[in-house]
Write an enzyme that holds these catalytic residues in place. Structure first.
Site, PDB file in Angstrom:
ATOM      1  N   ASP A 127      37.652  48.313  39.597  1.00  0.00           N
ATOM      2  CA  ASP A 127      38.371  47.068  39.846  1.00  0.00           C
ATOM      3  C   ASP A 127      39.760  47.086  39.213  1.00  0.00           C
ATOM      4  OD1 ASP A 127      38.668  44.341  40.616  1.00  0.00           O
ATOM      5  OD2 ASP A 127      38.189  43.753  38.567  1.00  0.00           O
ATOM      6  N   GLY A 179      45.392  37.386  45.432  1.00  0.00           N
ATOM      7  CA  GLY A 179      45.977  36.079  45.182  1.00  0.00           C
ATOM      8  C   GLY A 179      45.274  34.846  45.697  1.00  0.00           C
ATOM      9  N   CYS A 184      43.778  32.391  40.134  1.00  0.00           N
ATOM     10  CA  CYS A 184      44.724  33.506  40.246  1.00  0.00           C
ATOM     11  C   CYS A 184      46.098  32.949  40.606  1.00  0.00           C
ATOM     12  CB  CYS A 184      44.259  34.497  41.316  1.00  0.00           C
ATOM     13  SG  CYS A 184      45.386  35.894  41.560  1.00  0.00           S
ATOM     14  N   THR A 186      48.813  35.171  41.108  1.00  0.00           N
ATOM     15  CA  THR A 186      49.601  36.329  41.533  1.00  0.00           C
ATOM     16  C   THR A 186      50.624  35.962  42.603  1.00  0.00           C
ATOM     17  OG1 THR A 186      47.879  37.926  40.970  1.00  0.00           O
ATOM     18  CG2 THR A 186      49.464  38.601  42.633  1.00  0.00           C
ATOM     19  N   GLY A 241      35.040  31.027  41.297  1.00  0.00           N
ATOM     20  CA  GLY A 241      35.076  29.608  40.948  1.00  0.00           C
ATOM     21  C   GLY A 241      33.865  28.820  41.396  1.00  0.00           C
ATOM     22  N   GLY A 276      41.326  32.974  34.968  1.00  0.00           N
ATOM     23  CA  GLY A 276      41.514  34.230  35.680  1.00  0.00           C
ATOM     24  C   GLY A 276      41.551  35.395  34.718  1.00  0.00           C
ATOM     25  N   MET A 277      41.163  36.572  35.186  1.00  0.00           N
ATOM     26  CA  MET A 277      41.073  37.733  34.305  1.00  0.00           C
ATOM     27  C   MET A 277      42.428  38.378  34.022  1.00  0.00           C
ATOM     28  SD  MET A 277      38.041  37.572  33.396  1.00  0.00           S
ATOM     29  CE  MET A 277      37.891  39.063  32.414  1.00  0.00           C
TER      30      MET A 277
END
Length: 359
Positions: A127, A179, A184, A186, A241, A276-277
């Protein structure tokens, strides 16, 4: 510079058109799928995946979802010792993937776990946020040579050409989405992305032509979106989510008090933190903070505390079954063949959304 003039679609751009159906009941719909991957492994289960995010991709979540034949990609942050103990139970290898990045220590950790559990580990999720780098392709290719029997889940990408590149370099399943996730950012920080439903259409077509599979990763906010992703050709749908805020996620429950319109009356609501990660919160928790050369590409939110995840899963599966009955598909496998999408300017009536007190 060039501009693609074709309009691309997201989940809220379309609805599924109903058709005449011979199905008598939602209970007649078969949601399990059987896949044979390029690595010759087989999967038989409900093709929904819990995302490898904090508060979602936990071992407790994996154990609970496996009872429903639902898949989980574990978070990357588990130690080799924790993973060895977890995967030492053979049944856990059927619906759970270990997640790694593309650094040397990621490869070494996977090798250690794989060898310690007698090569029973069946799935790996490799990932990264940007699946378009040569370094990523090289890692996938080298991993496939070292572990030919392991099912490789790899991503993320959003275009047909890179989907094919990943499959040709050894990936069995490609994660599609840049995104669209709820936490997220992004697209806001970088301007990069692709409307998720069109990405699913195009990547699924590319993957299936090579015997590969895809995961629609991100952008689903309700069971109807999950149904649309499957109807658009996704083999699996990954949820973050929608599965956040449950006991199995392990997050801290936060209680807040609110003053109501009635004088002197307060009410309590419970929430769980979700992020978000690539957010500042995740980087501070796992890496001691953001590196100076990068910005946060995620947000931290409070999601409603929802108790045990079983009721949420049943709600999602019920919505998918109902979608199948509306379009005449007696199996989830048939949904994409039976589906007709219509473009819409508005898909939901939200007049009472703020005053809803229950379902």
């Amino acid at each position: 510079m060039r501009i693609e003039p074709d309009i691309k679609l997201d989940f809220n751009s379309v609805l599924l058109r109903p058709k005449r159906s011979v199905l008598g009941s939602r209970k007649d719909v078969e949601l399990t799928r059987e896949f044979t991957f390029k690595s010759h492994n087989k999967y038989n289960g409900v093709p929904i995946m819990a995302s490898n995010m904090d508060g979602v991709g936990t071992m407790d979540m994996a154990d609970t979802l496996a009872e429903q034949k639902v898949f989980t990609c574990l978070i990357k942050m588990y130690s080799a010792e924790q993973l060895i103990e977890f995967f030492d139970t053979p049944s856990r290898t059927e619906f759970v993937a270990m997640s790694i990045g593309i650094l040397d220590h990621d490869l070494n950790k996977f090798k250690e776990v794989y060898e310690q559990v007698d090569e029973k580990l069946k799935y790996v999720c490799i990932d990264v946020a940007n699946g378009y780098s040569e370094r990523f392709l090289d890692f996938i290719s080298n991993f496939r040579k070292k572990f030919p029997q392991v099912v490789i889940i790899a991503g993320n990408v959003v275009t047909a050409d890179q989907t094919q590149e990943l499959i040709l370099n050894g990936a069995d399943i490609v994660k599609v989405g840049i995104g669209p996730g709820s936490v997220c950012t992004t697209r806001a920080k970088t301007g990069v992305g692709y409307p998720q439903l069109s990405a699913v259409f195009e990547c699924a077509d590319a993957a299936h032509g090579l015997g590969g599979h895809i995961i629609a990763d991100g952008g689903c906010v309700c069971p109807g979106d999950v149904a649309k992703a499957f109807a658009g050709g996704a083999d699996f749908v990954m949820l973050g989510g929608m599965l956040a805020g449950h006991n199995e996620g392990g997050g801290k429950v936060i209680t807040k008090q609110y003053t109501t319109e009635e004088v002197g009356v307060t009410e309590e609501k419970q929430f769980v933190e979700f992020y978000g990660m690539s957010s500042k919160s995740a980087n501070e928790k796992h890496f001691g903070g953001l590196k100076k050369y990068r910005s946060s590409e995620g947000r931290t939110v409070l999601v409603e505390y929802k108790g045990n995840v079983e009721s949420t899963i049943q709600d999602i599966l019920g919505g998918i079954r109902s979608a199948c009955t509306y379009v005449g598909a007696n199996k989830l496998k048939q949904l994409s063949k039976c589906a007709t999408f219509i473009q819409v300017s508005n898909q939901l009536n939200t007049i009472y959304e703020s005053s809803t007190i229950g379902e």
